[in-house]
Scaffold this motif. Sequence first.
Motif, PDB file in Angstrom:
ATOM      1  N   GLY A  10      -5.309  18.872  -7.566  1.00 22.77           N
ATOM      2  CA  GLY A  10      -4.848  17.529  -7.899  1.00 22.77           C
ATOM      3  C   GLY A  10      -5.543  16.427  -7.129  1.00 22.77           C
ATOM      4  N   ALA A  11      -6.516  16.755  -6.291  1.00 23.26           N
ATOM      5  CA  ALA A  11      -7.159  15.733  -5.457  1.00 23.26           C
ATOM      6  C   ALA A  11      -8.086  14.815  -6.255  1.00 23.26           C
ATOM      7  CB  ALA A  11      -7.937  16.396  -4.325  1.00 23.26           C
ATOM      8  N   GLY A  32     -12.425  26.766 -12.530  1.00 20.63           N
ATOM      9  CA  GLY A  32     -11.113  26.758 -13.191  1.00 20.63           C
ATOM     10  C   GLY A  32     -11.269  26.666 -14.708  1.00 20.63           C
ATOM     11  N   GLY A  56      -0.732  31.047  -9.290  1.00 16.63           N
ATOM     12  CA  GLY A  56      -1.297  30.066  -8.355  1.00 16.63           C
ATOM     13  C   GLY A  56      -2.120  30.701  -7.252  1.00 16.63           C
ATOM     14  N   LYS A 142      -3.332   7.422 -16.121  1.00 19.50           N
ATOM     15  CA  LYS A 142      -4.432   7.338 -17.097  1.00 19.50           C
ATOM     16  C   LYS A 142      -3.953   7.735 -18.494  1.00 19.50           C
ATOM     17  CE  LYS A 142      -9.107   8.952 -17.977  1.00 19.50           C
ATOM     18  NZ  LYS A 142      -9.929  10.168 -17.944  1.00 19.50           N
TER      19      LYS A 142
HETATM   20  P1  AP5 Z   1      -7.899  16.228 -11.346  1.00 30.46           P
HETATM   21  O1  AP5 Z   1      -9.199  15.490 -11.324  1.00 30.46           O
HETATM   22  O2  AP5 Z   1      -7.601  17.065 -12.540  1.00 30.46           O
HETATM   23  O3  AP5 Z   1      -7.737  17.077  -9.991  1.00 30.46           O
HETATM   24  P2  AP5 Z   1      -8.451  18.380  -9.477  1.00 30.46           P
HETATM   25  O4  AP5 Z   1      -8.777  18.170  -8.020  1.00 30.46           O
HETATM   26  O5  AP5 Z   1      -9.602  18.759 -10.374  1.00 30.46           O
HETATM   27  O6  AP5 Z   1      -7.246  19.385  -9.577  1.00 30.46           O
HETATM   28  P3  AP5 Z   1      -7.070  20.828 -10.179  1.00 30.46           P
HETATM   29  O7  AP5 Z   1      -5.586  21.046 -10.241  1.00 30.46           O
HETATM   30  O8  AP5 Z   1      -7.843  21.010 -11.461  1.00 30.46           O
HETATM   31  O9  AP5 Z   1      -7.678  21.698  -9.059  1.00 30.46           O
HETATM   32  P4  AP5 Z   1      -7.387  23.137  -8.782  1.00 30.46           P
HETATM   33  O10 AP5 Z   1      -8.357  23.350  -7.692  1.00 30.46           O
HETATM   34  O11 AP5 Z   1      -5.994  23.525  -8.497  1.00 30.46           O
HETATM   35  O12 AP5 Z   1      -7.637  23.838 -10.223  1.00 30.46           O
HETATM   36  P5  AP5 Z   1      -8.819  24.730 -10.796  1.00 30.46           P
HETATM   37  O13 AP5 Z   1      -8.896  24.478 -12.250  1.00 30.46           O
HETATM   38  O14 AP5 Z   1     -10.051  24.608  -9.972  1.00 30.46           O
HETATM   39  O15 AP5 Z   1      -6.727  15.162 -11.116  1.00 30.46           O
HETATM   40  C1  AP5 Z   1      -5.372  15.531 -11.212  1.00 30.46           C
HETATM   41  C2  AP5 Z   1      -4.590  14.453 -11.989  1.00 30.46           C
HETATM   42  O16 AP5 Z   1      -4.563  13.261 -11.213  1.00 30.46           O
HETATM   43  C3  AP5 Z   1      -5.221  14.065 -13.341  1.00 30.46           C
HETATM   44  O17 AP5 Z   1      -4.190  13.840 -14.283  1.00 30.46           O
HETATM   45  C4  AP5 Z   1      -5.980  12.767 -13.047  1.00 30.46           C
HETATM   46  O18 AP5 Z   1      -5.990  11.916 -14.181  1.00 30.46           O
HETATM   47  C5  AP5 Z   1      -5.179  12.175 -11.900  1.00 30.46           C
HETATM   48  N1  AP5 Z   1      -6.032  11.500 -10.912  1.00 30.46           N
HETATM   49  C6  AP5 Z   1      -7.268  11.867 -10.484  1.00 30.46           C
HETATM   50  N2  AP5 Z   1      -7.730  10.994  -9.570  1.00 30.46           N
HETATM   51  C7  AP5 Z   1      -6.746  10.057  -9.395  1.00 30.46           C
HETATM   52  C8  AP5 Z   1      -6.616   8.887  -8.581  1.00 30.46           C
HETATM   53  N3  AP5 Z   1      -7.600   8.494  -7.742  1.00 30.46           N
HETATM   54  N4  AP5 Z   1      -5.461   8.179  -8.670  1.00 30.46           N
HETATM   55  C9  AP5 Z   1      -4.454   8.556  -9.512  1.00 30.46           C
HETATM   56  N5  AP5 Z   1      -4.529   9.650 -10.315  1.00 30.46           N
HETATM   57  C10 AP5 Z   1      -5.655  10.394 -10.255  1.00 30.46           C
HETATM   58  O19 AP5 Z   1      -8.247  26.216 -10.519  1.00 30.46           O
HETATM   59  C11 AP5 Z   1      -7.157  26.737 -11.235  1.00 30.46           C
HETATM   60  C12 AP5 Z   1      -6.952  28.207 -10.860  1.00 30.46           C
HETATM   61  O20 AP5 Z   1      -8.130  28.977 -11.228  1.00 30.46           O
HETATM   62  C13 AP5 Z   1      -6.760  28.508  -9.365  1.00 30.46           C
HETATM   63  O21 AP5 Z   1      -5.415  28.360  -8.975  1.00 30.46           O
HETATM   64  C14 AP5 Z   1      -7.259  29.965  -9.282  1.00 30.46           C
HETATM   65  O22 AP5 Z   1      -6.277  30.871  -9.744  1.00 30.46           O
HETATM   66  C15 AP5 Z   1      -8.409  29.984 -10.257  1.00 30.46           C
HETATM   67  N6  AP5 Z   1      -9.714  29.674  -9.631  1.00 30.46           N
HETATM   68  C16 AP5 Z   1     -10.538  28.615  -9.924  1.00 30.46           C
HETATM   69  N7  AP5 Z   1     -11.634  28.647  -9.156  1.00 30.46           N
HETATM   70  C17 AP5 Z   1     -11.512  29.732  -8.350  1.00 30.46           C
HETATM   71  C18 AP5 Z   1     -12.329  30.279  -7.303  1.00 30.46           C
HETATM   72  N8  AP5 Z   1     -13.491  29.679  -6.932  1.00 30.46           N
HETATM   73  N9  AP5 Z   1     -11.891  31.399  -6.668  1.00 30.46           N
HETATM   74  C19 AP5 Z   1     -10.741  32.003  -7.021  1.00 30.46           C
HETATM   75  N10 AP5 Z   1      -9.920  31.527  -8.003  1.00 30.46           N
HETATM   76  C20 AP5 Z   1     -10.300  30.403  -8.648  1.00 30.46           C
END
Ligand code: AP5
Length: 217
Positions: A10-11, A32, A56, A142
């Motif tokens: 969510g960062a 992801g 998670g 947004k």
């Molecule tokens: P957004 O830009 O979507 O945030 P994000 O940092 O990309 O968050 P994620 O939840 O996608 O990260 P994550 O690391 O948990 O997920 P991932 O898909 O990598 O922003 C969030 C929201 O806030 C949006 O609605 C946006 O509009 C809003 N927003 C953004 N900026 C803002 C601002 N400045 N002000 C206000 N609002 C704002 O991973 C998912 C799963 O996949 C993991 O749990 C794991 O099981 C697996 N996985 C993925 N990669 C790996 C890996 N390398 N190793 C092992 N497992 C993995």
Amino acid sequence: MRLVLLGPPGAGKGTQAGWIAADYSIPQLSTGDMLRQAVANGTDIGKQAKAVMDAGQLVSDSIINAIVAARVQEADCARGFILDGFPRTVAQAEALDDMLAGLDKPLDAVLEFKVDAKALVERISGRYACAKCGAGYHDVFKQPKVLGICDVCGSTEFVRRKDDNAETVRARLDAYETQTAPLLPFYRSRGLVHSVDGMGAMADVRAKIAEILASLT
Ligand code: AP5
Ligand code: ZN
């Protein structure tokens, strides 16, 4: 330019990676997104990853490393790439070192996103995306220009991620603290880390990142 975006769920990594990709014409490699695609396609990797993602927790290093190792060798990565969500463990960071050493293409920078825990939960709980083109939206921060209609493709169908519920978010934050945060000292010792205050509005964060990236070239 070869970048790693590091920060808790969510960062804003995905949001900013999309803009950097457009501004610098380099691909956004989101592990992801790749895993969610594998789950949607019902591939072997998707079947193995689904339950882990729904809980998670982190998918195994061996699966993720193999996906990324293949992806960074594709032609569109020749000019650079943005790693969004990888590496997430020290073992993944070491595997990335080996991949990039083999290609003679070291990392240029690691962008660390700093956002308060309360804001992370608020961002994740309001997130949704277009079901057709994947464009990202948020209930508060947004919305589409016309509510209920995707700005990009005009679709009226939207989806929320299955792992964006309160219980799974807690597990994801915990996985970040215990398994991913140790990457900061790992990369700091090489002088690669640039911290970004991710608490401001999306456009302000984008401007701060643009300044950092300009200072690299
Ligand atoms: P957004 O830009 O979507 O945030 P994000 O940092 O990309 O968050 P994620 O939840 O996608 O990260 P994550 O690391 O948990 O997920 P991932 O898909 O990598 O922003 C969030 C929201 O806030 C949006 O609605 C946006 O509009 C809003 N927003 C953004 N900026 C803002 C601002 N400045 N002000 C206000 N609002 C704002 O991973 C998912 C799963 O996949 C993991 O749990 C794991 O099981 C697996 N996985 C993925 N990669 C790996 C890996 N390398 N190793 C092992 N497992 C993995
Ligand atoms: Zn759309």
